[in-house]
Write a protein that holds these residues in place. Structure first.
Motif, short mmCIF file in Angstrom:
data_model
loop_
_atom_site.label_atom_id
_atom_site.label_comp_id
_atom_site.label_asym_id
_atom_site.label_seq_id
_atom_site.Cartn_x
_atom_site.Cartn_y
_atom_site.Cartn_z
N TYR A 106 0.20 22.34 -25.85
CA TYR A 106 0.67 23.18 -24.75
C TYR A 106 1.28 22.31 -23.65
O TYR A 106 2.35 22.64 -23.10
N ALA A 107 0.62 21.20 -23.32
CA ALA A 107 1.13 20.32 -22.27
C ALA A 107 2.48 19.73 -22.65
O ALA A 107 3.38 19.59 -21.80
N SER A 108 2.63 19.37 -23.92
CA SER A 108 3.90 18.83 -24.38
C SER A 108 5.02 19.85 -24.26
O SER A 108 6.13 19.55 -23.80
N ALA A 109 4.72 21.08 -24.65
CA ALA A 109 5.73 22.13 -24.56
C ALA A 109 6.06 22.45 -23.10
O ALA A 109 7.21 22.73 -22.77
N ARG A 110 5.06 22.36 -22.24
CA ARG A 110 5.30 22.66 -20.83
C ARG A 110 6.25 21.65 -20.20
O ARG A 110 7.01 21.98 -19.28
N GLN A 111 6.23 20.43 -20.69
CA GLN A 111 7.17 19.42 -20.19
C GLN A 111 8.61 19.81 -20.50
O GLN A 111 9.53 19.47 -19.76
N ILE A 112 8.80 20.53 -21.60
CA ILE A 112 10.14 20.97 -21.99
C ILE A 112 10.54 22.23 -21.24
O ILE A 112 11.65 22.33 -20.70
N TYR A 113 9.62 23.21 -21.18
CA TYR A 113 9.98 24.54 -20.67
C TYR A 113 9.62 24.76 -19.21
O TYR A 113 10.11 25.71 -18.60
N GLY A 114 8.75 23.91 -18.65
CA GLY A 114 8.44 23.99 -17.23
C GLY A 114 7.92 25.35 -16.82
O GLY A 114 7.04 25.93 -17.45
N ASP A 115 8.50 25.87 -15.74
CA ASP A 115 8.04 27.15 -15.19
C ASP A 115 8.34 28.34 -16.09
O ASP A 115 7.85 29.45 -15.84
N HIS A 116 9.13 28.13 -17.13
CA HIS A 116 9.45 29.22 -18.05
C HIS A 116 8.42 29.37 -19.18
O HIS A 116 8.53 30.27 -20.00
N MET A 117 7.45 28.45 -19.21
CA MET A 117 6.51 28.39 -20.32
C MET A 117 5.77 29.72 -20.53
O MET A 117 5.74 30.26 -21.66
N GLU A 118 5.20 30.27 -19.48
CA GLU A 118 4.42 31.49 -19.62
C GLU A 118 5.29 32.66 -20.05
O GLU A 118 4.91 33.46 -20.91
N ARG A 119 6.47 32.77 -19.44
CA ARG A 119 7.35 33.89 -19.77
C ARG A 119 7.79 33.83 -21.22
O ARG A 119 7.84 34.85 -21.92
#
Length: 308
Positions: A106-119
């Motif tokens: 999840y943390a790795s993906a969040r680095q890519i998608y940032g604030d768009h991760m949850e959406r």
């Protein structure tokens, strides 16, 4: 539960309110429903609505057959298992630890998608390892009344498997992205695991199977014929060579991405006016560029005479 029949049934997850981008497949095993790839948690409501249209609910699900653990394929698995105590998930052994403890993923993906991760993806809940059937490839699973063959098919991801149920082949991403029958199959190549050499081996193993239909997550069901596989291999080589040429010319990532995206979208538009927009949701070109750059860099670092 009524009206489902044997299946398989495609449920369009309507990712980002865009039809024809991510699919889950559902079939009745005789021991509850099997879902092949759950999609992300952000589309779980759409998956539930699709089950309702088939006369079923999540409570009828007993088996989650995951081709691999990327968010668009397995993101909702933990949430479903938390809501359906009688269900379990099936996953390759190299993906299982990440489903049990998805924090790093999840943390790795969040680095890519940032604030768009949850959406885009929603949460990815951890799964109790006792609820996982861990696969290595080569197994035949007894899923209700179905004998489901597991084929290890790396290339897109090291934890990718394909499921064969008689004439049906559930291929995840290893059989590429094909959004319409008119579109030539393309290889989705996001980082970090892309390995075209083993991907070709996976294709060779799958095309030798006697199946009638290929069920793609992105997107739809197609005949299991040579044209599909030939298209995939041809465009895989074409796309990889474009990245190689850009690297050899000394171009930076931005320049390579712009050129690659323009060429890809032009070719897709020639096959269908609506394809570029849909493809951008199914397989963003910039991610394919990143994966192919990493592939070439790793391949070069392993070449004889090259220091590591």
């Amino acid at each position: 539960m009524t009206g489902l029949g044997g299946g398989p049934h495609l449920i369009d997850l309507n990712f980002e309110r865009t039809p024809g981008v991510i699919a889950s497949y559902v079939f009745d095993t005789g021991d509850g429903l099997a879902i092949v790839d759950t999609g992300p948690t952000s589309t779980l409501g759409t998956l539930e609505a699709g089950l309702h249209d088939l006369g079923a609910t999540l409570d009828d699900v007993r088996h989650l057959l995951l081709t691999h653990i990327h968010f668009d394929h397995a993101g909702a698995a933990g949430t479903i298992l938390a809501r359906v105590p009688a269900a379990r998930a099936y996953v390759h052994e190299r993906g299982a630890p990440h489903l049990a403890s998805p924090e790093r993923l999840y943390a790795s993906a969040r680095q890519i998608y940032g604030d768009h991760m949850e959406r885009l993806w929603g949460e990815m809940r951890p799964i109790d390892p006792s609820r996982l059937t861990v696969l290595s490839g080569g197994e035949t699973l007894r899923v209700g009344s179905h004998d489901v063959q597991v084929v290890y098919t790396p290339g897109h991801a090291v934890h990718h498997v394909t499921y064969r149920d008689g004439p049906e082949l559930y291929v995840g991403d290893v059989a590429g992205v094909r959004l319409t029958a008119a579109q030539t199959t393309r290889a989705p190549t996001p980082p970090p695991d892309i390995n075209l050499d083993v991907w070709r081996e996976s294709v060779a193993a799958l095309r030798d199977l006697d199946v009638e239909r290929l069920h793609l997550a992105h997107f739809g069901t197609y005949a299991g014929d040579s044209a599909h596989w030939d298209g995939l291999l041809t465009t895989m080589e074409l796309d990889a060579q474009r990245i190689r040429d850009g690297l050899d010319a000394g171009q930076d990532v931005d320049a390579i991405t712009v050129a690659f995206s323009a060429a890809l979208m032009s070719e897709l538009a020639a096959e269908g006016a609506e394809l570029p927009a849909r493809y951008d949701f199914a397989c963003p070109p910039w991610m394919s560029v990143q994966g192919l750059i990493r592939y070439w860099q790793r391949r070069e670092s392993r070449a004889p005479g090259v220091s590591r």
